[in-house]
Design an enzyme around this catalytic site. Structure first.
Site, PDB file in Angstrom:
ATOM      1  CD  GLU A   1    -126.364   0.708 -57.564  1.00 11.61           C
ATOM      2  OE1 GLU A   1    -125.333   1.022 -58.090  1.00 11.61           O
ATOM      3  OE2 GLU A   1    -126.865  -0.385 -58.204  1.00 11.61           O
TER       4      GLU A   1
ATOM      5  CG  HIS B   1    -121.792   2.613 -57.706  1.00  7.77           C
ATOM      6  ND1 HIS B   1    -122.444   2.841 -58.857  1.00  7.77           N
ATOM      7  CD2 HIS B   1    -120.759   3.759 -57.884  1.00  7.77           C
ATOM      8  CE1 HIS B   1    -121.707   3.510 -59.754  1.00  7.77           C
ATOM      9  NE2 HIS B   1    -120.670   3.949 -59.080  1.00  7.77           N
TER      10      HIS B   1
ATOM     11  CE  LYS C   1    -118.215   3.822 -61.435  1.00  7.62           C
ATOM     12  NZ  LYS C   1    -118.871   5.290 -61.122  1.00  7.62           N
TER      13      LYS C   1
END
Length: 253
Positions: A86, A143, A170
């Site tokens: 990531e 991510h 997130k």
């Protein structure tokens, strides 16, 4: 949405909070960066421990954490090992990743830990359980440095993080065009208006996605990531400049 409080910082109300990463390789570099962040416009610091040369030495990592805590004082500290999958600096075995994060939570020196959603369901649950038992908050993150998933997929991942009892879900994605930025912002608005009962962090990376780091108060992202010195991801700008823009937008809303 229920805001969360970490030391003297409330996340989920008002102007998005500014988090600044520490990406030093040596302990000296790390501590010098912390000194600079302490004097900046940052609301809290993120130690990107995957950059640290001694990260797999538990004793040295704890010593560095203790010194970071002494420098930062009441500024919240986020502990993050970003895996190479990531966008991080190092590969790591799942068992080691779990132990590293659990030890950080148990150290008493960190306030919040970042755990990657795709580390594996059991890994995520084990780290969250340990962190919460120690009074430490958890960001569950994802991510994508290659693309921007469809809006429904972004929302689905954020909802899964919330179901895992993340204190803050997130997601960060890479835009291939301007429409991808709109996709991320639309997903953020849908998540925060329909599903979220806690703060959410979202961003579109690179220069194309910079606007997403600045308009969080409009669309619902509670934290943005800036830089003091070296950035940890494409699209980050200096924390002082970011703070001025966030204040301008806030006054205009």
């Amino acid at each position: 949405m229920n805001p969360i409080r970490i030391r003297n910082t409330e996340i989920g109300t008002g102007i998005p909070k500014i988090c600044v990463p520490i990406v030093g390789v040596t302990q000296k570099d790390i501590l010098e960066a912390a000194e600079m962040i302490k004097l900046s416009a940052a609301d809290f610091a993120e130690w990107r421990v995957d950059w640290y040369e001694d990260v797999l030495n538990p004793e040295n990592t704890e010593v560095t954490l203790r010194r970071l805590r002494n420098i930062l004082g009441d500024m919240p500290l986020l502990f993050t090992f970003r895996t190479s999958a990531e966008g991080g600096e190092k590969e790591i075995r799942k068992e080691t990743y779990t132990e590293l994060n659990q030890q950080a939570a148990q150290s008493g020196f960190v306030d919040i830990i970042d755990v990657e959603l795709f580390a594996g369901d059991d890994v995520v649950k084990d780290i969250i359980e340990t962190a919460h038992s120690c009074g430490v908050k958890v960001i569950v993150s994802n991510h994508d440095f290659h693309s921007t998933p469809p809006k429904d997929e972004i929302v689905s991942r954020l909802r899964k993080m919330q179901d895992f009892r993340a204190d803050i879900p997130k997601i960060a994605v890479m835009p291939q065009n301007k429409k991808d930025v709109l996709t991320l912002l639309s997903a953020t608005e849908e998540m925060t208006s329909r599903y979220a009962d806690r703060p959410v962090i979202t961003m579109s990376m690179s220069g194309t996605g910079l606007i997403s780091r600045l308009c969080g108060e409009v669309f619902g992202s509670a934290v943005t990531f800036g830089a003091v010195g070296k950035a940890s991801a494409p699209g980050q700008i200096e924390a002082e400049e970011m703070a001025e823009v966030l204040k301008l937008l806030h006054r205009s809303m």
